[in-house]
Design a protein around this motif. Structure first.
Motif, PDB file in Angstrom:
ATOM      1  N   ALA A   1     -26.818 121.709  91.133  1.00  0.00           N
ATOM      2  CA  ALA A   1     -27.504 122.020  89.875  1.00  0.00           C
ATOM      3  C   ALA A   1     -28.410 120.874  89.453  1.00  0.00           C
ATOM      4  O   ALA A   1     -29.596 121.067  89.165  1.00  0.00           O
ATOM      5  CB  ALA A   1     -26.480 122.318  88.780  1.00  0.00           C
ATOM      6  N   ILE A   2     -27.856 119.652  89.404  1.00  0.00           N
ATOM      7  CA  ILE A   2     -28.603 118.478  88.935  1.00  0.00           C
ATOM      8  C   ILE A   2     -28.448 117.335  89.929  1.00  0.00           C
ATOM      9  O   ILE A   2     -27.347 117.056  90.405  1.00  0.00           O
ATOM     10  CB  ILE A   2     -28.107 118.020  87.543  1.00  0.00           C
ATOM     11  N   ILE A   3     -29.568 116.697  90.246  1.00  0.00           N
ATOM     12  CA  ILE A   3     -29.565 115.433  90.995  1.00  0.00           C
ATOM     13  C   ILE A   3     -30.050 114.363  90.022  1.00  0.00           C
ATOM     14  O   ILE A   3     -31.126 114.515  89.422  1.00  0.00           O
ATOM     15  CB  ILE A   3     -30.495 115.482  92.222  1.00  0.00           C
ATOM     16  N   TRP A   4     -29.261 113.307  89.852  1.00  0.00           N
ATOM     17  CA  TRP A   4     -29.654 112.248  88.909  1.00  0.00           C
ATOM     18  C   TRP A   4     -29.746 110.919  89.637  1.00  0.00           C
ATOM     19  O   TRP A   4     -28.911 110.605  90.489  1.00  0.00           O
ATOM     20  CB  TRP A   4     -28.624 112.133  87.788  1.00  0.00           C
TER      21      TRP A   4
ATOM     22  N   GLU B   1     -28.515 104.277  91.648  1.00  0.00           N
ATOM     23  CA  GLU B   1     -27.279 105.052  91.648  1.00  0.00           C
ATOM     24  C   GLU B   1     -27.638 106.534  91.599  1.00  0.00           C
ATOM     25  O   GLU B   1     -28.484 106.947  90.803  1.00  0.00           O
ATOM     26  CB  GLU B   1     -26.447 104.665  90.424  1.00  0.00           C
ATOM     27  N   VAL B   2     -27.007 107.335  92.437  1.00  0.00           N
ATOM     28  CA  VAL B   2     -27.299 108.769  92.491  1.00  0.00           C
ATOM     29  C   VAL B   2     -26.022 109.554  92.194  1.00  0.00           C
ATOM     30  O   VAL B   2     -24.958 109.260  92.734  1.00  0.00           O
ATOM     31  CB  VAL B   2     -27.861 109.184  93.870  1.00  0.00           C
ATOM     32  N   ARG B   3     -26.137 110.534  91.300  1.00  0.00           N
ATOM     33  CA  ARG B   3     -25.045 111.476  91.048  1.00  0.00           C
ATOM     34  C   ARG B   3     -25.564 112.891  91.276  1.00  0.00           C
ATOM     35  O   ARG B   3     -26.665 113.228  90.840  1.00  0.00           O
ATOM     36  CB  ARG B   3     -24.534 111.357  89.607  1.00  0.00           C
ATOM     37  N   THR B   4     -24.783 113.685  91.967  1.00  0.00           N
ATOM     38  CA  THR B   4     -25.137 115.089  92.200  1.00  0.00           C
ATOM     39  C   THR B   4     -24.071 115.968  91.559  1.00  0.00           C
ATOM     40  O   THR B   4     -22.875 115.765  91.796  1.00  0.00           O
ATOM     41  CB  THR B   4     -25.219 115.385  93.707  1.00  0.00           C
ATOM     42  N   LEU B   5     -24.501 116.903  90.736  1.00  0.00           N
ATOM     43  CA  LEU B   5     -23.584 117.818  90.076  1.00  0.00           C
ATOM     44  C   LEU B   5     -23.841 119.241  90.553  1.00  0.00           C
ATOM     45  O   LEU B   5     -24.972 119.734  90.463  1.00  0.00           O
ATOM     46  CB  LEU B   5     -23.743 117.760  88.554  1.00  0.00           C
ATOM     47  N   THR B   6     -22.808 119.883  91.065  1.00  0.00           N
ATOM     48  CA  THR B   6     -22.893 121.309  91.388  1.00  0.00           C
ATOM     49  C   THR B   6     -22.722 122.109  90.092  1.00  0.00           C
ATOM     50  O   THR B   6     -22.401 121.558  89.037  1.00  0.00           O
ATOM     51  CB  THR B   6     -21.794 121.718  92.375  1.00  0.00           C
ATOM     52  N   TYR B   7     -22.879 123.426  90.201  1.00  0.00           N
ATOM     53  CA  TYR B   7     -22.648 124.262  89.020  1.00  0.00           C
ATOM     54  C   TYR B   7     -21.179 124.213  88.588  1.00  0.00           C
ATOM     55  O   TYR B   7     -20.885 124.232  87.388  1.00  0.00           O
ATOM     56  CB  TYR B   7     -23.112 125.702  89.279  1.00  0.00           C
ATOM     57  N   HIS B   8     -20.270 124.093  89.563  1.00  0.00           N
ATOM     58  CA  HIS B   8     -18.858 123.908  89.214  1.00  0.00           C
ATOM     59  C   HIS B   8     -18.660 122.602  88.447  1.00  0.00           C
ATOM     60  O   HIS B   8     -17.974 122.562  87.425  1.00  0.00           O
ATOM     61  CB  HIS B   8     -17.981 123.890  90.479  1.00  0.00           C
ATOM     62  N   ASP B   9     -19.248 121.512  88.970  1.00  0.00           N
ATOM     63  CA  ASP B   9     -19.137 120.210  88.302  1.00  0.00           C
ATOM     64  C   ASP B   9     -19.685 120.281  86.885  1.00  0.00           C
ATOM     65  O   ASP B   9     -19.080 119.773  85.932  1.00  0.00           O
ATOM     66  CB  ASP B   9     -19.917 119.135  89.067  1.00  0.00           C
ATOM     67  N   LEU B  10     -20.848 120.893  86.766  1.00  0.00           N
ATOM     68  CA  LEU B  10     -21.506 120.980  85.465  1.00  0.00           C
ATOM     69  C   LEU B  10     -20.654 121.796  84.494  1.00  0.00           C
ATOM     70  O   LEU B  10     -20.518 121.442  83.312  1.00  0.00           O
ATOM     71  CB  LEU B  10     -22.890 121.608  85.646  1.00  0.00           C
TER      72      LEU B  10
ATOM     73  N   GLU C   1     -25.271 112.920  81.152  1.00  0.00           N
ATOM     74  CA  GLU C   1     -24.591 113.312  79.918  1.00  0.00           C
ATOM     75  C   GLU C   1     -25.546 113.867  78.874  1.00  0.00           C
ATOM     76  O   GLU C   1     -25.124 114.614  77.982  1.00  0.00           O
ATOM     77  CB  GLU C   1     -23.812 112.122  79.350  1.00  0.00           C
ATOM     78  N   LEU C   2     -26.820 113.528  78.967  1.00  0.00           N
ATOM     79  CA  LEU C   2     -27.802 114.101  78.041  1.00  0.00           C
ATOM     80  C   LEU C   2     -27.946 115.604  78.289  1.00  0.00           C
ATOM     81  O   LEU C   2     -27.925 116.410  77.347  1.00  0.00           O
ATOM     82  CB  LEU C   2     -29.151 113.389  78.194  1.00  0.00           C
ATOM     83  N   ALA C   3     -28.076 115.997  79.552  1.00  0.00           N
ATOM     84  CA  ALA C   3     -28.142 117.428  79.881  1.00  0.00           C
ATOM     85  C   ALA C   3     -26.815 118.108  79.545  1.00  0.00           C
ATOM     86  O   ALA C   3     -26.797 119.228  79.005  1.00  0.00           O
ATOM     87  CB  ALA C   3     -28.480 117.615  81.358  1.00  0.00           C
ATOM     88  N   ILE C   4     -25.710 117.433  79.844  1.00  0.00           N
ATOM     89  CA  ILE C   4     -24.385 117.996  79.559  1.00  0.00           C
ATOM     90  C   ILE C   4     -24.218 118.226  78.063  1.00  0.00           C
ATOM     91  O   ILE C   4     -23.704 119.273  77.632  1.00  0.00           O
ATOM     92  CB  ILE C   4     -23.287 117.056  80.110  1.00  0.00           C
ATOM     93  N   ALA C   5     -24.652 117.275  77.249  1.00  0.00           N
ATOM     94  CA  ALA C   5     -24.509 117.396  75.790  1.00  0.00           C
ATOM     95  C   ALA C   5     -25.312 118.569  75.242  1.00  0.00           C
ATOM     96  O   ALA C   5     -24.821 119.330  74.393  1.00  0.00           O
ATOM     97  CB  ALA C   5     -24.937 116.096  75.105  1.00  0.00           C
TER      98      ALA C   5
END
Length: 661
Positions: free
Chosen positions: A105-108, A121-130, A161-165
């Motif tokens: 879903a998101i690559i940061w 630093e790279v974080r990858t979030l799947t739709y499950h993670d999100l 966390e900005l997108a998550i919020a």
């Protein structure tokens, strides 16, 4: 020269580029792959908007179907009334329900680099993670007393966390008010007061050009200016030293750690408020622009899909370089892209840290396919030199886009050739915070593009150039840009100020939305934005659009960026002041000034020759990249500025300009 009060339009651009053949393939090409198809679909969207938008809305999930697709007229148009849905559900849950929870879903990427190669630093979030992260924070907000309808203020750096919020707020029906991280404590307090917001979400700090932006410090200062803030939730990002109030402050990780990872989506009426986003002008109270749930969701979904040719189940990686603190980030990092199931990339920092090739390094490493950025950034890239993009393999790029302000033809050409390898269509998009999504734009597989033109209206957008009485102007005559029919993404009001909403957007020309921009339509039906109405210069009775004078200056090999404003003139009434940033290898001189003045006269006409021309290493810009021309008007006039400069990125630029002769 015309004497009808319209804006002069003399600068011509004849280069036309057809869509690349790869976008015309029936399989894997563009959704709209010919102008014939565009014309047919556009006509239908005008003649049968309810049928057109109803079919689009059916591609998304609704808890209850709407009673009507559209109803009412300006200023009280409504979309999908009676429908119940949730935007967060359509961004996340819908993908999981269709079996795509493990898709990215998101690559940061963070700004500070780690080791060699320029990677952060790279974080990858799947739709499950999100889903897990959003549900936990949604429950955390509830634990702090946030209920449906409560406005949550978000003041953060570009971290996941900005997108998550924002998504967590949408999930529980709490409208968010995202404040760009470059704003001052006074700006935070003003927006908190206007929105009656009691909870602020922030970070200890964020990274920008290797330095910490003190976000928590600014929020602390805002709490001294308003009594409304009861809770401050803080993401630990930079681990900088911060003050702490045990009664008010709480760490994000602590408030989330014991929360359930399931949180049901609130059923939202299509016309319920999704978010507030404040826009600030040169004077007066900031305007809290209201966007609602159903129409905005449908409009951003479709514009993202067709303008950027987003295709799931391919190798696409989409990157919009904007900050989520602006409408571009809301619509084209989060809400329009996630429902299309193409990975959306977020980057925390500056484009030139630690080196001027940082963006191209990111494009190469993440194999970015769609790249959406601002003309001011493109002109900065030009100034830094071709060698930086040429260090990197940019062959993954498939489509380029621009947003934020009109792009000069020469910058457009550089972007096409150096970044796109002359093989990527450029979608030059015009739209506003108030419109919710793109309004004038090429479609990559259909529209022949011309450098500097945002080409045609998107589907359902009845755009026109008119005079004050609402009648259309002639071809290539400048006038006021209006929209004559409602579209799904239109703002629904200014928070708490109905009169200002009506007066600002619908009070000047009866029955039409006034964009505030001057524009023209050429003989091919293409739209050209000529500048804000306020930026039109009346020189000896002739009204000139600043954009065309700027384009003329930038077309000279010595100039990479120019800003043009009006300055009081005792004979002409208003003269032309130009501020120019030079390309490498050129030095400021009186001779070059005269060369540029003659160049403008040859390109446009003697009436457009700058009366004042200053060379500068940098122009005053907001951190979103927009040139603050209102400050340049003060510099040109020699007056002290009393204007809000909280979004100015580099405060020394104005001081240097004032110090120069």
């Amino acid at each position: 020269m015309s004497d009808n009060g319209n804006i002069e339009s003399i600068l011509h651009e004849d280069r036309i580029f057809p869509p690349p053949e790869k976008f015309n393939d029936r399989i894997g090409g563009a959704y709209i792959n010919s102008m014939e198809k565009y014309d047919e679909m556009y006509a239908r969207s005008m003649e049968d908007p309810d049928g057109f938008w109803g079919e689009v809305a059916d591609q998304l999930d609704w808890f209850e179907r709407w009673d009507t697709v559209s109803s009412g007229a300006f200023p009280d148009a409504k979309w999908f009334e009676g429908g119940k849905t949730n935007v967060c559900h359509n961004c996340i849950d819908r993908q999981i329900n269709m079996g795509h929870g493990d898709d990215t879903a998101i690559i940061w990427e963070g700004e500070p680099t780690i080791g060699s190669g320029g990677s952060g630093e790279v974080r990858t979030l799947t739709y499950h993670d999100l889903h897990v992260e959003v549900c936990k924070f949604a429950n955390a907000l509830k634990s702090q007393g946030v209920k449906k309808g409560d406005v949550v203020t978000i003041y953060m750096g570009m971290v996941p966390e900005l997108a998550i919020a924002t998504l967590a707020c949408a999930r529980i029906g709490a409208p968010h008010s995202v404040i760009f991280g470059g704003f001052s404590s006074q700006a935070i307090a003003d927006r908190v007061e206007d929105a009656k917001s009691k909870v602020v979400v922030t970070c200890d700090g964020s990274w920008r050009r290797g330095k910490v932006v003190p976000l928590k410090y600014n929020v602390d200062a805002a709490t001294e200016l308003t009594d409304l803030i009861e809770k401050v939730i803080v993401v630990k990002r930079c681990e900088n030293e911060i003050a702490w109030n045990d009664e008010r402050d709480i760490w994000w990780h602590e408030v989330c750690e014991n929360q359930e990872d399931e949180c049901p989506c609130e059923s939202m009426d299509a016309e319920d408020m999704l978010f507030l986003l404040y826009t600030s002008g040169s004077t007066g109270k900031p305007k809290g622009i209201i966007h609602t749930t159903g129409g905005y969701m449908v409009y951003t979904y479709l514009t993202s899909k067709w303008v950027f040719n987003l295709r799931p189940d391919t190798d696409q990686v989409y990157w919009c370089t904007a900050d989520i603190g602006w409408i571009t980030g809301h619509s084209y990092i989060i809400y329009g892209v996630l429902p299309n199931r193409v990975p959306t990339l977020m980057y925390e920092g500056a484009p030139n840290f630690p080196e001027p090739d940082r963006f191209w390094n990111i494009v190469e490493r993440h194999k970015v396919t769609q790249f959406y950025t601002a003309p001011t950034a493109i002109r900065a890239f030009m100034k830094w030199g071709d060698e930086h993009p040429k260090k990197h393999d940019l062959s993954s790029l498939n489509l380029l886009g621009t947003v934020g302000e009109p792009i000069n033809p020469e910058a457009w050409m550089w972007y096409r050739e150096i970044i796109g390898g002359s093989n990527c269509p450029i979608v030059d998009t015009w739209w506003q915070t108030e419109t919710g999504g793109q309004m004038l734009t090429p479609l990559p597989g259909a529209t022949p593009t011309t450098p500097g033109s945002c080409t045609r209206p998107f589907f359902g957008v009845d755009a026109a150039i008119v005079q004050e009485d609402g009648t259309e102007v002639d071809t290539n005559s400048g006038g006021l840009l209006v929209v004559r029919k409602p579209w799904p993404g239109i703002l629904r009001g200014i928070f708490g100020d109905r009169d200002r909403f009506v007066d600002t957007y619908f009070g000047r020309i009866d029955g039409m939305y006034l964009a505030g921009d001057s524009a023209r339509v050429d003989e091919n039906g293409n739209f050209w934005i000529m500048g804000r109405i306020d930026d039109v210069i009346n020189v000896s009775g002739h009204r000139l659009g600043t954009m065309e004078v700027e384009s003329s200056l930038v077309s000279h090999e010595s100039v990479v960026e120019a800003a043009v404003v009006g300055v009081p003139h005792e004979i002409k009434g208003t003269g032309i002041a130009a501020f120019c940033t030079l390309a490498g290898g050129f030095e400021p001189s009186e001779e070059l000034k005269q060369t540029l003045r003659k160049h403008v006269a040859n390109e446009i006409g003697a009436i457009a020759k700058p009366d004042m021309l200053k060379f500068t290493d940098a122009l005053p810009k907001t951190r979103s990249g927009k040139i603050m021309r209102r400050l340049l008007r003060d510099v040109a006039a020699g007056t002290d500025s009393k204007q809000d400069i909280t979004t100015l990125e580099d405060f020394t630029v104005i001081a240097k300009l004032r110090a120069e002769d």
